[in-house]
Design a protein around this motif. Structure first.
Motif, PDB file in Angstrom:
ATOM      1  N   GLY A  62       0.811  -1.206   0.000  1.00 24.13           N
ATOM      2  CA  GLY A  62       0.000   0.000   0.000  1.00 24.13           C
ATOM      3  C   GLY A  62       0.846   1.258   0.000  1.00 24.13           C
ATOM      4  N   GLU A  63       0.151   2.385  -0.189  1.00 24.59           N
ATOM      5  CA  GLU A  63       0.841   3.671  -0.139  1.00 24.59           C
ATOM      6  C   GLU A  63       1.320   3.915   1.282  1.00 24.59           C
ATOM      7  OE1 GLU A  63       0.077   8.375  -1.176  1.00 24.59           O
ATOM      8  OE2 GLU A  63      -1.477   6.901  -1.571  1.00 24.59           O
ATOM      9  N   ARG A  64       2.468   4.545   1.410  1.00 20.96           N
ATOM     10  CA  ARG A  64       3.007   4.853   2.728  1.00 20.96           C
ATOM     11  C   ARG A  64       3.842   6.116   2.648  1.00 20.96           C
ATOM     12  NH1 ARG A  64       8.409   2.962   3.404  1.00 20.96           N
ATOM     13  NH2 ARG A  64       9.117   1.791   1.613  1.00 20.96           N
ATOM     14  N   VAL A  65       4.209   6.611   3.808  1.00 18.82           N
ATOM     15  CA  VAL A  65       5.038   7.814   3.867  1.00 18.82           C
ATOM     16  C   VAL A  65       6.476   7.386   4.128  1.00 18.82           C
ATOM     17  CG1 VAL A  65       5.480   9.968   5.083  1.00 18.82           C
ATOM     18  CG2 VAL A  65       3.131   9.235   4.669  1.00 18.82           C
ATOM     19  N   VAL A  75       8.052  11.993   2.158  1.00 15.25           N
ATOM     20  CA  VAL A  75       7.665  11.837   0.761  1.00 15.25           C
ATOM     21  C   VAL A  75       6.686  10.675   0.671  1.00 15.25           C
ATOM     22  CG1 VAL A  75       8.521  11.348  -1.567  1.00 15.25           C
ATOM     23  CG2 VAL A  75       9.960  12.595   0.038  1.00 15.25           C
ATOM     24  N   PRO A  76       5.561  10.832  -0.034  1.00 14.51           N
ATOM     25  CA  PRO A  76       4.643   9.697  -0.199  1.00 14.51           C
ATOM     26  C   PRO A  76       5.237   8.678  -1.168  1.00 14.51           C
ATOM     27  CG  PRO A  76       3.822  11.601  -1.407  1.00 14.51           C
ATOM     28  CD  PRO A  76       5.045  12.051  -0.647  1.00 14.51           C
ATOM     29  N   ILE A  77       5.111   7.412  -0.807  1.00 14.37           N
ATOM     30  CA  ILE A  77       5.574   6.323  -1.674  1.00 14.37           C
ATOM     31  C   ILE A  77       4.323   5.652  -2.222  1.00 14.37           C
ATOM     32  CG2 ILE A  77       6.826   4.142  -1.780  1.00 14.37           C
ATOM     33  CD1 ILE A  77       8.572   5.202   0.526  1.00 14.37           C
ATOM     34  N   ALA A  78       4.213   5.613  -3.529  1.00 14.56           N
ATOM     35  CA  ALA A  78       3.017   5.103  -4.211  1.00 14.56           C
ATOM     36  C   ALA A  78       2.835   3.603  -3.955  1.00 14.56           C
ATOM     37  CB  ALA A  78       3.136   5.359  -5.706  1.00 14.56           C
ATOM     38  N   PRO A  79       1.591   3.144  -4.001  1.00 13.26           N
ATOM     39  CA  PRO A  79       1.358   1.698  -3.883  1.00 13.26           C
ATOM     40  C   PRO A  79       2.011   0.991  -5.068  1.00 13.26           C
ATOM     41  CG  PRO A  79      -0.685   2.848  -4.408  1.00 13.26           C
ATOM     42  CD  PRO A  79       0.368   3.887  -4.209  1.00 13.26           C
ATOM     43  N   ARG A  80       2.474  -0.208  -4.815  1.00 11.03           N
ATOM     44  CA  ARG A  80       3.137  -0.936  -5.897  1.00 11.03           C
ATOM     45  C   ARG A  80       3.061  -2.431  -5.647  1.00 11.03           C
ATOM     46  NH1 ARG A  80       6.713   0.790  -2.220  1.00 11.03           N
ATOM     47  NH2 ARG A  80       8.556  -0.426  -1.755  1.00 11.03           N
ATOM     48  N   ARG A  81       3.375  -3.182  -6.663  1.00 11.61           N
ATOM     49  CA  ARG A  81       3.425  -4.641  -6.575  1.00 11.61           C
ATOM     50  C   ARG A  81       4.890  -5.039  -6.546  1.00 11.61           C
ATOM     51  NH1 ARG A  81      -0.434  -8.054 -10.212  1.00 11.61           N
ATOM     52  NH2 ARG A  81      -1.695  -7.781  -8.372  1.00 11.61           N
TER      53      ARG A  81
END
Length: 99
Positions: A62-65, A75-81
């Motif tokens: 999921g997205e996290r800081v 900085v926000p870190i985008a959700p990823r696989r």
């Protein structure tokens, strides 16, 4: 294995050539087909399990800081696989006994 201690596609093909007796071209084609099939399965969202070796598992994060370690700015870190590998118990036992 090459001098750098890394097993490569060429090393796998050479091993097939020596141990199974396939031509170098056929051995190389088989290695490429296996890797292609694994990549296609993972791209479709399927996990890949090789009995006695391990599993390649896809996880959705999921997205996290996050924080820039230099500046401390959040900085926000985008959700990823992400792709993870979990070695089978048999493989872990082999690695431990190979020391």
């Amino acid at each position: 294995m090459n001098a750098a201690g890394t097993l490569t596609r060429a090393d796998l093909a050479e091993s097939l050539h020596r141990e199974v007796g396939l031509s170098r071209a056929d051995a190389s084609r088989i290695v490429e087909q296996i890797l292609k099939h694994m990549c296609e399965a993972l791209a479709k969202g399927e996990n890949v399990k090789i009995s006695g070796f391990g599993s390649f598992v896809l996880r959705d994060k999921g997205e996290r800081v996050g924080r820039n370690p230099k500046t401390g700015v959040e900085v926000p870190i985008a959700p990823r696989r992400v792709l993870t590998f979990r070695a089978s118990q048999m493989m872990r036992d082999r690695i431990v006994s190979a020391r």
